[in-house]
Design a protein around this motif. Structure first.
Motif, PDB file in Angstrom:
ATOM      1  N   THR A 146       3.013 -18.762 -36.710  1.00 24.43           N
ATOM      2  CA  THR A 146       3.842 -19.492 -36.522  1.00 24.43           C
ATOM      3  C   THR A 146       5.479 -18.702 -36.344  1.00 24.43           C
ATOM      4  O   THR A 146       5.454 -18.803 -37.408  1.00 24.43           O
ATOM      5  N   ARG A 147       6.996 -18.374 -35.209  1.00 19.01           N
ATOM      6  CA  ARG A 147       7.723 -18.734 -36.323  1.00 19.01           C
ATOM      7  C   ARG A 147       7.936 -20.230 -37.488  1.00 19.01           C
ATOM      8  O   ARG A 147       8.911 -20.085 -38.487  1.00 19.01           O
ATOM      9  N   GLY A 148       8.057 -21.731 -37.040  1.00 20.89           N
ATOM     10  CA  GLY A 148       8.222 -22.055 -38.711  1.00 20.89           C
ATOM     11  C   GLY A 148       7.353 -21.474 -40.123  1.00 20.89           C
ATOM     12  O   GLY A 148       7.462 -21.730 -40.906  1.00 20.89           O
ATOM     13  N   ALA A 149       6.789 -21.110 -39.461  1.00 23.06           N
ATOM     14  CA  ALA A 149       5.106 -20.727 -40.579  1.00 23.06           C
ATOM     15  C   ALA A 149       6.193 -19.267 -41.358  1.00 23.06           C
ATOM     16  O   ALA A 149       6.209 -19.838 -42.802  1.00 23.06           O
ATOM     17  N   VAL A 150       6.998 -18.567 -40.947  1.00 20.18           N
ATOM     18  CA  VAL A 150       7.461 -17.768 -41.912  1.00 20.18           C
ATOM     19  C   VAL A 150       8.602 -18.103 -42.176  1.00 20.18           C
ATOM     20  O   VAL A 150       8.695 -17.609 -43.885  1.00 20.18           O
ATOM     21  N   LEU A 151       9.267 -18.823 -41.489  1.00 23.23           N
ATOM     22  CA  LEU A 151      10.657 -18.726 -42.038  1.00 23.23           C
ATOM     23  C   LEU A 151      10.022 -20.241 -43.747  1.00 23.23           C
ATOM     24  O   LEU A 151      11.144 -20.640 -44.253  1.00 23.23           O
ATOM     25  N   TYR A 152       8.726 -21.091 -43.063  1.00 22.77           N
ATOM     26  CA  TYR A 152       8.189 -21.163 -44.674  1.00 22.77           C
ATOM     27  C   TYR A 152       8.720 -20.377 -46.246  1.00 22.77           C
ATOM     28  O   TYR A 152       8.595 -20.885 -46.958  1.00 22.77           O
ATOM     29  N   TYR A 153       8.249 -19.011 -45.836  1.00 26.34           N
ATOM     30  CA  TYR A 153       8.491 -17.848 -46.807  1.00 26.34           C
ATOM     31  C   TYR A 153       9.793 -17.079 -46.641  1.00 26.34           C
ATOM     32  O   TYR A 153      10.121 -16.803 -48.540  1.00 26.34           O
ATOM     33  N   TYR A 154      10.486 -17.430 -45.655  1.00 25.82           N
ATOM     34  CA  TYR A 154      11.521 -16.052 -45.667  1.00 25.82           C
ATOM     35  C   TYR A 154      12.563 -17.422 -44.812  1.00 25.82           C
ATOM     36  O   TYR A 154      12.244 -17.496 -43.958  1.00 25.82           O
ATOM     37  N   GLU A 155      13.857 -17.518 -44.899  1.00 26.41           N
ATOM     38  CA  GLU A 155      14.763 -18.410 -45.319  1.00 26.41           C
ATOM     39  C   GLU A 155      15.422 -17.806 -43.456  1.00 26.41           C
ATOM     40  O   GLU A 155      15.887 -18.729 -43.183  1.00 26.41           O
ATOM     41  N   ASP A 156      15.336 -16.456 -43.863  1.00 26.01           N
ATOM     42  CA  ASP A 156      16.071 -16.022 -42.409  1.00 26.01           C
ATOM     43  C   ASP A 156      15.405 -14.299 -42.152  1.00 26.01           C
ATOM     44  O   ASP A 156      14.453 -13.814 -43.463  1.00 26.01           O
ATOM     45  N   LEU A 157      15.529 -13.961 -41.527  1.00 27.97           N
ATOM     46  CA  LEU A 157      14.916 -12.572 -40.863  1.00 27.97           C
ATOM     47  C   LEU A 157      15.683 -11.831 -41.969  1.00 27.97           C
ATOM     48  O   LEU A 157      15.238 -10.696 -42.127  1.00 27.97           O
ATOM     49  N   GLU A 158      16.854 -11.610 -42.282  1.00 28.31           N
ATOM     50  CA  GLU A 158      17.228 -10.851 -42.965  1.00 28.31           C
ATOM     51  C   GLU A 158      16.512 -10.571 -44.074  1.00 28.31           C
ATOM     52  O   GLU A 158      16.524  -8.929 -45.217  1.00 28.31           O
ATOM     53  N   SER A 159      16.467 -11.743 -44.815  1.00 30.30           N
ATOM     54  CA  SER A 159      15.862 -12.209 -46.118  1.00 30.30           C
ATOM     55  C   SER A 159      14.134 -11.521 -46.400  1.00 30.30           C
ATOM     56  O   SER A 159      14.019 -10.605 -46.942  1.00 30.30           O
ATOM     57  N   LEU A 160      13.893 -11.480 -45.131  1.00 31.66           N
ATOM     58  CA  LEU A 160      12.542 -10.407 -44.965  1.00 31.66           C
ATOM     59  C   LEU A 160      12.511  -9.311 -44.820  1.00 31.66           C
ATOM     60  O   LEU A 160      11.908  -8.412 -45.425  1.00 31.66           O
ATOM     61  N   LEU A 161      14.269  -8.455 -44.126  1.00 32.58           N
ATOM     62  CA  LEU A 161      14.311  -7.586 -43.911  1.00 32.58           C
ATOM     63  C   LEU A 161      14.399  -6.811 -45.307  1.00 32.58           C
ATOM     64  O   LEU A 161      14.427  -5.398 -45.446  1.00 32.58           O
ATOM     65  N   VAL A 162      15.540  -7.313 -46.312  1.00 32.13           N
ATOM     66  CA  VAL A 162      15.648  -6.695 -47.222  1.00 32.13           C
ATOM     67  C   VAL A 162      14.398  -6.450 -48.459  1.00 32.13           C
ATOM     68  O   VAL A 162      14.004  -5.583 -49.373  1.00 32.13           O
ATOM     69  N   GLU A 163      13.635  -7.259 -48.211  1.00 34.76           N
ATOM     70  CA  GLU A 163      11.347  -7.197 -48.677  1.00 34.76           C
ATOM     71  C   GLU A 163      11.726  -5.940 -47.910  1.00 34.76           C
ATOM     72  O   GLU A 163      10.567  -5.289 -48.755  1.00 34.76           O
TER      73      GLU A 163
END
Length: 202
Positions: free
Chosen positions: A42-59
């Motif tokens: 779920t989108r909420g589960a992803v937000l548990y690991y990354y606070e936003d899309l930008e932080s995920l894109l950096v990784e």
């Protein structure tokens, strides 16, 4: 004690899902929901690991650079002569074609340079890695007598990276006038003309 390992694996899975999804859809169209669906969360589960899309894109940007660089360096180390290593470096530094999702994504990340200090640093990190790969091969080849560079090794390495980036961009955007085979041939001829003839690709 299993939880940290599970969290590490989940983050790796999310990064892989981001690379795959962004490679297909493009950065501009990518959403956190897309990544969640790709990862089966779920989108909420992803937000548990990354606070936003930008932080995920950096990784994802950092992981993409590492994946690309390590893959090429491993293949280069798998052959003996400097001429063969240069041939492998040229071939594996180019995209496989317009469908190469990882390479297309890394080119898209270049667009973010200038808008984000982190992405600026990552773009430069990829360039330094490309430069280091070619420089080390050219130095070994010059020392062994396989190559007789007609310009400085630093300049020759820079030119090879520039050609790799330019041809690669044309390939991933689907320019029908420049195929992978044409780009590889042109880079090989350019290297040979400057005193570093590549060998046959293993």
């Amino acid at each position: 004690m299993a939880r940290p390992r599970n969290q590490t694996q989940r983050r790796q899975d999310l990064i892989a899902a981001t690379i795959d999804t962004a490679g297909r859809k493009g950065l501009r169209a990518l959403s956190m929901t897309d990544v969640a669906e790709e990862a089966g969360l779920t989108r909420g589960a992803v937000l548990y690991y990354y606070e936003d899309l930008e932080s995920l894109l950096v990784e994802a940007h950092r992981a993409g650079i590492e994946r690309l660089g390590e893959r090429r360096d491993t293949l280069v180390r798998g052959v003996d002569s400097s001429a063969e290593q240069l041939a492998v470096a040229i071939r594996t530094g180019l995209p496989d074609g317009p469908e190469d999702a990882l390479m297309r994504l890394l080119y898209e990340f270049d667009v973010l340079a200038g808008t984000s200090q982190v992405h600026d640093e990552l773009v430069e990190a990829l360039y330094r890695r490309q430069l280091a790969t070619y420089t080390s091969i050219l130095q070994r080849g010059a020392a062994s007598g396989d190559f007789a560079p007609r310009t400085s090794i630093e300049t020759l390495a820079m030119n090879l990276v520039a050609l790799e980036d330019a041809y690669g961009l044309h390939i991933v955007v689907g320019n029908s006038l420049i195929t992978v085979e044409m780009a590889e041939k042109a880079m090989r001829e350019a290297a040979a003309g400057l005193g570093a003839p590549p060998g046959d690709t293993p």
